[in-house]
Design an enzyme around this catalytic site. Structure first.
Site, mmCIF file in Angstrom:
data_model
loop_
_atom_site.group_PDB
_atom_site.id
_atom_site.type_symbol
_atom_site.label_atom_id
_atom_site.label_comp_id
_atom_site.label_asym_id
_atom_site.label_seq_id
_atom_site.Cartn_x
_atom_site.Cartn_y
_atom_site.Cartn_z
ATOM 1 N N ASN A 10 0.871 -1.172 0.000
ATOM 2 C CA ASN A 10 0.000 0.000 0.000
ATOM 3 C C ASN A 10 0.909 1.224 0.000
ATOM 4 O O ASN A 10 1.511 1.545 1.022
ATOM 5 C CB ASN A 10 -0.893 -0.006 1.253
ATOM 6 C CG ASN A 10 -1.678 1.288 1.396
ATOM 7 O OD1 ASN A 10 -1.828 2.047 0.446
ATOM 8 N ND2 ASN A 10 -2.181 1.557 2.606
ATOM 9 N N LYS A 12 0.102 4.296 -0.311
ATOM 10 C CA LYS A 12 -0.529 5.505 0.246
ATOM 11 C C LYS A 12 -0.273 6.698 -0.686
ATOM 12 O O LYS A 12 -0.220 6.528 -1.896
ATOM 13 C CB LYS A 12 -0.005 5.776 1.658
ATOM 14 C CG LYS A 12 -0.012 4.528 2.539
ATOM 15 C CD LYS A 12 0.199 4.844 3.979
ATOM 16 C CE LYS A 12 0.344 3.548 4.756
ATOM 17 N NZ LYS A 12 0.121 3.704 6.161
ATOM 18 N N HIS A 102 -9.414 1.373 4.452
ATOM 19 C CA HIS A 102 -8.161 1.490 5.215
ATOM 20 C C HIS A 102 -8.420 2.407 6.408
ATOM 21 O O HIS A 102 -9.219 3.360 6.308
ATOM 22 C CB HIS A 102 -7.058 2.060 4.313
ATOM 23 C CG HIS A 102 -5.701 1.989 4.947
ATOM 24 N ND1 HIS A 102 -5.277 2.893 5.887
ATOM 25 C CD2 HIS A 102 -4.702 1.087 4.799
ATOM 26 C CE1 HIS A 102 -4.050 2.565 6.291
ATOM 27 N NE2 HIS A 102 -3.680 1.466 5.636
ATOM 28 N N GLU A 104 -6.867 4.786 7.572
ATOM 29 C CA GLU A 104 -6.639 6.212 7.296
ATOM 30 C C GLU A 104 -7.848 6.828 6.587
ATOM 31 O O GLU A 104 -8.163 8.000 6.792
ATOM 32 C CB GLU A 104 -5.347 6.375 6.473
ATOM 33 C CG GLU A 104 -4.119 6.106 7.342
ATOM 34 C CD GLU A 104 -2.919 5.554 6.595
ATOM 35 O OE1 GLU A 104 -2.885 5.625 5.359
ATOM 36 O OE2 GLU A 104 -2.011 5.036 7.279
ATOM 37 N N GLU A 177 -5.572 -5.029 10.386
ATOM 38 C CA GLU A 177 -4.529 -4.038 10.619
ATOM 39 C C GLU A 177 -4.821 -3.265 11.903
ATOM 40 O O GLU A 177 -5.601 -2.289 11.878
ATOM 41 C CB GLU A 177 -4.485 -3.035 9.454
ATOM 42 C CG GLU A 177 -4.192 -3.649 8.117
ATOM 43 C CD GLU A 177 -3.544 -2.632 7.182
ATOM 44 O OE1 GLU A 177 -2.459 -2.920 6.692
ATOM 45 O OE2 GLU A 177 -4.120 -1.552 6.976
ATOM 46 N N GLY A 183 2.478 1.993 10.677
ATOM 47 C CA GLY A 183 3.497 3.036 10.550
ATOM 48 C C GLY A 183 4.194 3.391 11.851
ATOM 49 O O GLY A 183 4.844 4.432 11.951
ATOM 50 N N SER A 223 3.301 -2.475 10.294
ATOM 51 C CA SER A 223 4.758 -2.530 10.489
ATOM 52 C C SER A 223 5.387 -3.869 10.096
ATOM 53 O O SER A 223 6.337 -4.323 10.728
ATOM 54 C CB SER A 223 5.110 -2.144 11.933
ATOM 55 O OG SER A 223 4.687 -0.814 12.190
HETATM 56 C C1 PEP Z 1 -0.708 0.087 5.812
HETATM 57 O O1 PEP Z 1 -0.607 1.200 5.344
HETATM 58 O O2 PEP Z 1 -1.678 -0.598 5.513
HETATM 59 C C2 PEP Z 1 0.353 -0.392 6.714
HETATM 60 C C3 PEP Z 1 0.203 -1.546 7.284
HETATM 61 O O3 PEP Z 1 1.431 0.432 6.888
HETATM 62 P P1 PEP Z 1 2.836 0.030 7.565
HETATM 63 O O4 PEP Z 1 3.270 -1.266 6.951
HETATM 64 O O5 PEP Z 1 3.774 1.159 7.219
HETATM 65 O O6 PEP Z 1 2.604 -0.098 9.044
#
Ligand code: PEP
Length: 262
Positions: A10, A12, A102, A104, A177, A183, A223
């Protein structure tokens, strides 16, 4: 049933169009020495780019057998929705996947469980594979509300899919998630992630039956990096990963593919 593992990046709001093509070329170079036999054990690879980077990205990604996805879409076919993009528009550019809900988008753009459920149905209806994201906040986790929150998010999607026996719900992908792990460098333990992934599969089974539950892929996200991806994939109900930061560099993305190969 043997489910095909999925490694989904992803991106973003990162990367210009030029940068995405550079990534694709680098990934093609990294994977070029791979034997056909070895490639068989690799997970399905996918990157989800911004809308502006989608045109012309499918071809360079094909050199490394990597699929293309979008990060969102609107549920209507067309209409007066300024700034939005429909399912036909992303499909035309070669997308076979779309990330929906997501955290976000839920957080910054007020996407509700109901809206995510509607979009999921539209995606499946148009033969696109939705990656529906679910996850609890740190506060919900600390209050012991993780399973309640996940069940509500998943339940909203399943309630809609139940009404439509004609769509192929087997294609659904659900990404667990935890918001506090995105992040931040913190991850859920693989055991905790498996508890949630298993509960999601049980919920799918209860609502849509054994066959769909066996086929639906559940990913972990939060992460994930080359050093920890194999741990998550060692769990029975975790079929892949949705990765943000560590998917931005071709080397790191390729190492995750290598480390999740069977
Ligand atoms: C994501 O954006 O879905 C995500 C899991 O980000 P990260 O791997 O940076 O934690």
């Amino acid at each position: 049933m043997a489910r095909t593992r999925l490694l989904a990046g992803n991106w973003k709001m990162h990367k210009t169009r030029t940068e995405t093509v550079e990534f694709a070329e680098k990934l093609a170079h990294l994977s070029s020495g791979m034997t056909t036999e070895k490639a068989k054990g690799y997970p399905e690879l996918l990157v989800c780019a911004t809308f502006t980077a989608l045109p012309g990205l499918m071809e360079p990604l094909q050199k490394s057998n990597t699929g293309l996805g979008a990060q969102n879409m609107h549920e209507a076919d067309h209409g007066a929705y300024t700034g939005e993009v429909s399912v036909a528009m992303i499909k035309e550019l070669g997308c076979t996947y779309v990330i929906l809900g997501h955290s976000e988008r839920r957080m910054y753009f007020a996407e509700s469980d109901a809206a995510v459920a509607k979009k999921t149905l539209v995606a499946l209806d148009h033969q696109l594979t939705p990656i529906v994201c679910v996850g609890e906040s740190l506060e919900e986790r600390e209050n012991g509300d993780t399973s309640k929150r996940i069940a509500a998010q998943v339940g909203a999607v399943l309630d809609v899919l139940k009404t439509r026996q004609d769509v192929v719900s087997e294609r659904l992908v659900i990404a667990y998630e935890p918001i506090w792990a995105i992040g931040t460098g913190r991850t859920a333990s693989k055991e905790d992630a498996e508890v949630v992934a298993k509960a999601i599969r049980e919920q799918v089974k209860a609502e849509l039956g054994d066959h769909v539950a066996d086929a639906v892929r559940v990913l972990y996200g939060g992460s994930v990096k080359p050093e920890n991806i194999a741990d998550f994939l060692s769990e029975a109900d975790i079929d892949g990963a949705l990765v943000g930061g560590a998917s931005l560099e071709a080397e790191s993305f390729f190492r995750m593919a290598q480390n999740s190969a069977l």
